[in-house]
Design an enzyme around this catalytic site. Structure first.
Site, mmCIF file in Angstrom:
data_model
loop_
_atom_site.group_PDB
_atom_site.id
_atom_site.type_symbol
_atom_site.label_atom_id
_atom_site.label_comp_id
_atom_site.label_asym_id
_atom_site.label_seq_id
_atom_site.Cartn_x
_atom_site.Cartn_y
_atom_site.Cartn_z
ATOM 1 N N ARG A 46 0.841 -1.203 0.000
ATOM 2 C CA ARG A 46 0.000 0.000 0.000
ATOM 3 C C ARG A 46 0.874 1.250 0.000
ATOM 4 O O ARG A 46 2.025 1.222 0.443
ATOM 5 C CB ARG A 46 -0.932 0.007 1.225
ATOM 6 C CG ARG A 46 -0.184 0.026 2.581
ATOM 7 C CD ARG A 46 -0.118 1.438 3.136
ATOM 8 N NE ARG A 46 0.625 1.575 4.372
ATOM 9 C CZ ARG A 46 1.854 2.033 4.462
ATOM 10 N NH1 ARG A 46 2.547 2.326 3.377
ATOM 11 N NH2 ARG A 46 2.456 2.213 5.640
ATOM 12 N N LYS A 113 8.728 -5.420 20.490
ATOM 13 C CA LYS A 113 8.428 -4.126 21.109
ATOM 14 C C LYS A 113 7.720 -4.355 22.445
ATOM 15 O O LYS A 113 7.158 -5.439 22.674
ATOM 16 C CB LYS A 113 7.514 -3.330 20.181
ATOM 17 C CG LYS A 113 8.253 -2.758 18.981
ATOM 18 C CD LYS A 113 7.502 -1.566 18.431
ATOM 19 C CE LYS A 113 8.392 -0.760 17.518
ATOM 20 N NZ LYS A 113 7.733 0.435 17.003
ATOM 21 N N GLU A 140 9.366 0.397 2.764
ATOM 22 C CA GLU A 140 9.440 -0.409 3.987
ATOM 23 C C GLU A 140 8.882 -1.801 3.723
ATOM 24 O O GLU A 140 7.775 -1.945 3.208
ATOM 25 C CB GLU A 140 8.638 0.246 5.124
ATOM 26 C CG GLU A 140 8.791 -0.531 6.427
ATOM 27 C CD GLU A 140 7.868 -0.050 7.529
ATOM 28 O OE1 GLU A 140 8.363 0.494 8.512
ATOM 29 O OE2 GLU A 140 6.638 -0.218 7.393
ATOM 30 N N THR A 153 -2.548 -6.858 13.340
ATOM 31 C CA THR A 153 -3.730 -6.248 12.713
ATOM 32 C C THR A 153 -4.755 -5.868 13.785
ATOM 33 O O THR A 153 -5.310 -4.762 13.785
ATOM 34 C CB THR A 153 -4.363 -7.245 11.695
ATOM 35 O OG1 THR A 153 -3.350 -7.637 10.785
ATOM 36 C CG2 THR A 153 -5.514 -6.633 10.938
ATOM 37 N N HIS A 156 -3.397 -3.020 15.944
ATOM 38 C CA HIS A 156 -3.403 -1.763 15.195
ATOM 39 C C HIS A 156 -4.804 -1.153 15.225
ATOM 40 O O HIS A 156 -4.969 0.048 15.470
ATOM 41 C CB HIS A 156 -2.943 -2.020 13.755
ATOM 42 C CG HIS A 156 -2.659 -0.779 12.976
ATOM 43 N ND1 HIS A 156 -3.638 -0.126 12.275
ATOM 44 C CD2 HIS A 156 -1.525 -0.060 12.802
ATOM 45 C CE1 HIS A 156 -3.103 0.941 11.689
ATOM 46 N NE2 HIS A 156 -1.823 1.006 11.996
HETATM 47 P P1 0O2 Z 1 0.867 2.523 10.229
HETATM 48 O O1 0O2 Z 1 -0.462 3.100 10.530
HETATM 49 O O2 0O2 Z 1 0.858 1.041 10.201
HETATM 50 O O3 0O2 Z 1 1.487 3.093 8.997
HETATM 51 P P2 0O2 Z 1 8.781 5.525 12.013
HETATM 52 O O4 0O2 Z 1 7.762 6.301 12.792
HETATM 53 O O5 0O2 Z 1 8.127 4.490 11.105
HETATM 54 O O6 0O2 Z 1 9.768 6.345 11.285
HETATM 55 P P3 0O2 Z 1 9.303 3.634 13.968
HETATM 56 O O7 0O2 Z 1 7.952 3.724 14.613
HETATM 57 O O8 0O2 Z 1 10.466 3.433 14.901
HETATM 58 O O9 0O2 Z 1 9.654 4.833 13.075
HETATM 59 O O10 0O2 Z 1 9.299 2.503 12.894
HETATM 60 P P4 0O2 Z 1 8.931 1.030 13.138
HETATM 61 O O11 0O2 Z 1 9.048 0.684 14.559
HETATM 62 O O12 0O2 Z 1 9.758 0.277 12.164
HETATM 63 O O13 0O2 Z 1 7.380 0.991 12.768
HETATM 64 C C1 0O2 Z 1 6.942 1.165 11.473
HETATM 65 C C2 0O2 Z 1 5.637 0.478 11.291
HETATM 66 O O14 0O2 Z 1 5.634 -0.815 11.933
HETATM 67 C C3 0O2 Z 1 4.443 1.177 11.885
HETATM 68 O O15 0O2 Z 1 4.015 2.177 11.023
HETATM 69 C C4 0O2 Z 1 3.459 0.009 12.013
HETATM 70 O O16 0O2 Z 1 2.899 -0.323 10.757
HETATM 71 C C5 0O2 Z 1 4.353 -1.113 12.448
HETATM 72 N N1 0O2 Z 1 4.422 -1.154 13.917
HETATM 73 C C6 0O2 Z 1 5.437 -0.723 14.684
HETATM 74 N N2 0O2 Z 1 5.162 -0.926 15.992
HETATM 75 C C7 0O2 Z 1 3.943 -1.489 16.039
HETATM 76 C C8 0O2 Z 1 3.100 -1.955 17.114
HETATM 77 O O17 0O2 Z 1 3.430 -1.879 18.287
HETATM 78 N N3 0O2 Z 1 1.895 -2.491 16.774
HETATM 79 C C9 0O2 Z 1 1.492 -2.605 15.463
HETATM 80 N N4 0O2 Z 1 0.292 -3.142 15.237
HETATM 81 N N5 0O2 Z 1 2.250 -2.167 14.443
HETATM 82 C C10 0O2 Z 1 3.457 -1.621 14.717
HETATM 83 P P5 0O2 Z 1 3.190 3.394 11.580
HETATM 84 O O18 0O2 Z 1 3.370 4.536 10.662
HETATM 85 O O19 0O2 Z 1 3.530 3.643 13.011
HETATM 86 O O20 0O2 Z 1 1.730 2.916 11.505
#
Ligand code: 0O2
Length: 266
Positions: A46, A113, A140, A153, A156
Site C-alpha cells: 500500500r 516491542k 518499507e 492487525t 493496530h
Molecule cells: P501505520 O499506521 O501502520 O502506517 P517511524 O515512525 O516508522 O519512522 P518507527 O515507529 O520506529 O519509526 O518505525 P517502526 O518501529 O519500524 O514501525 C513502522 C511500522 O511498523 C508502523 O508504522 C506500524 O505499521 C508497524 N508497527 C510498529 N510498531 C507497532 C506496534 O506496536 N503495533 C502494530 N500493530 N504495528 C506496529 P506506523 O506509521 O507507526 O503505523
C-alpha cells in the site's frame, strides 16, 4: 501544497508498490510451478494514506519538503510467511536481489516491542523510472508470520479505536495474546517439515493434473477424438485412486503419446 503536488509525490511510490507486488508474486509463482515450498505465503502492499502522512508529519514535526526524507514507509510491502524460519529465508532472498538495496533493518522478532509487536522490518532503496528520469525511493518491507500478522492487525485497530491509549485490561489481554502467538509459532515450527511435505505434495499433484489436462486438450485437436476420450476416462480413473506415482506414470506415458502425434504432424 496543492492536490496535484500530492499526486506528483505519491505516484512514483504507487509505481514502486505495483512493480514490487508483481516481483514478489512472481517469486511465489516460480516456487509453486516447480512444486516447491515457497517461504512467502502472501504479499500485499500500500501507499500510505495522505491522512496518515499528515499525522506522521505532525508527530515528527516535519515540513512538506521533509516528507520523503523523514517518512520511510510512504510505500509499504507486507510479506507474510507461514513459519518463523521462513522469515530468515525471505530476508536473505531480499539481500541477494540486485533490484533493491537494504538501507536499514529492525528485528522485532528477536527484540519484540514493549507492546508485544513482532515483525522483521527492512527499509530498502528501490529505483523507479519516471518521465523525469530514475527516482530512488525508500520502501518499507514488513516480514512476519501469519500469526504475528493476526496479532498486529488486531492491535493496530485497537490502537486506532482508542487513539493510542488502549485501556490497561485490554493491553493485558494483548500481552497474553502476544505470548500465545510466540507459542503458536513455536508449535507450528515443530511440525514444519510435516506441513511443508504435505503442501509440496498437494502442489505437485495440482501441477501434474493441470499439465495432463493441458496435454489432453492439445491432443484433442490433433488426434482421433474417440481415442482422446478414452485417454481422458483413463485419467479420471487414475485420478480417483489418489496415487501420485500412478499420476506421474500416466503423465509420462501421455507425453510419449503426444510426442508421437507431434512427430506425425510434422
Ligand atoms: P501505520 O499506521 O501502520 O502506517 P517511524 O515512525 O516508522 O519512522 P518507527 O515507529 O520506529 O519509526 O518505525 P517502526 O518501529 O519500524 O514501525 C513502522 C511500522 O511498523 C508502523 O508504522 C506500524 O505499521 C508497524 N508497527 C510498529 N510498531 C507497532 C506496534 O506496536 N503495533 C502494530 N500493530 N504495528 C506496529 P506506523 O506509521 O507507526 O503505523
Amino acid at each position: 501544497m496543492e492536490i496535484q503536488l500530492w499526486r506528483d509525490l505519491l505516484d512514483p511510490y504507487q509505481l514502486a508498490i505495483d512493480e514490487l507486488m508483481v516481483k514478489f508474486k512472481f517469486v511465489i509463482k516460480e516456487y509453486r510451478s516447480r512444486g516447491m515450498y515457497c517461504p512467502i505465503e502472501a504479499v500485499n502492499g500500500r501507499v500510505k494514506k495522505i491522512s496518515s502522512i499528515l499525522e506522521k508529519m505532525r508527530k515528527k514535526n516535519l515540513d512538506f519538503d521533509d516528507i520523503e526524507d523523514g517518512i520511510e514507509d510512504i510505500a509499504g510491502i507486507r510479506i507474510i510467511c507461514q513459519f518463523v524460519e521462513d522469515i530468515d529465508a525471505v530476508v536473505n532472498m531480499i539481500k541477494n536481489r540486485t533490484d533493491m538495496m537494504v538501507k536499514t533493518e529492525k528485528d522485532y522478532i528477536n527484540n519484540p516491542k514493549a507492546s508485544g509487536y513482532r515483525s522483521y522490518h527492512m527499509i530498502v532503496y528501490y529505483d523507479v523510472m519516471t518521465i523525469n528520469g530514475t527516482k530512488r525511493l525508500k520502501v518499507e518491507l514488513q516480514i512476519r508470520t501469519l500469526a504475528m500478522n493476526f496479532w498486529a492487525t488486531i492491535e493496530h485497530s485497537l490502537k486506532y479505536k482508542y487513539r493510542h491509549n488502549i485501556p490497561e485490561e485490554i493491553k493485558d489481554k494483548l500481552t497474553e495474546a502476544a505470548q500465545a502467538v510466540v507459542k503458536l509459532d513455536k508449535e507450528m515450527s515443530a511440525v514444519r517439515d510435516e506441513i511443508t511435505d504435505a503442501q509440496n505434495l498437494f502442489q505437485q499433484k495440482a501441477n501434474l493434473v493441470a499439465e495432463i489436462l493441458n496435454t489432453i486438450e492439445n491432443l484433442y485437436s490433433l488426434a482421433n477424438k474417440r481415442e482422446i476420450i478414452k485417454i481422458q476416462d483413463e485419467f479420471y480413473m487414475i485420478y480417483k485412486q489418489d496415487d501420485i506415482d500412478k499420476l506421474r506414470k500416466f503423465s509420462r506415458e501421455l507425453d510419449f503419446i503426444a510426442e508421437g502425434y507431434r512427430a506425425q504432424g510434422i
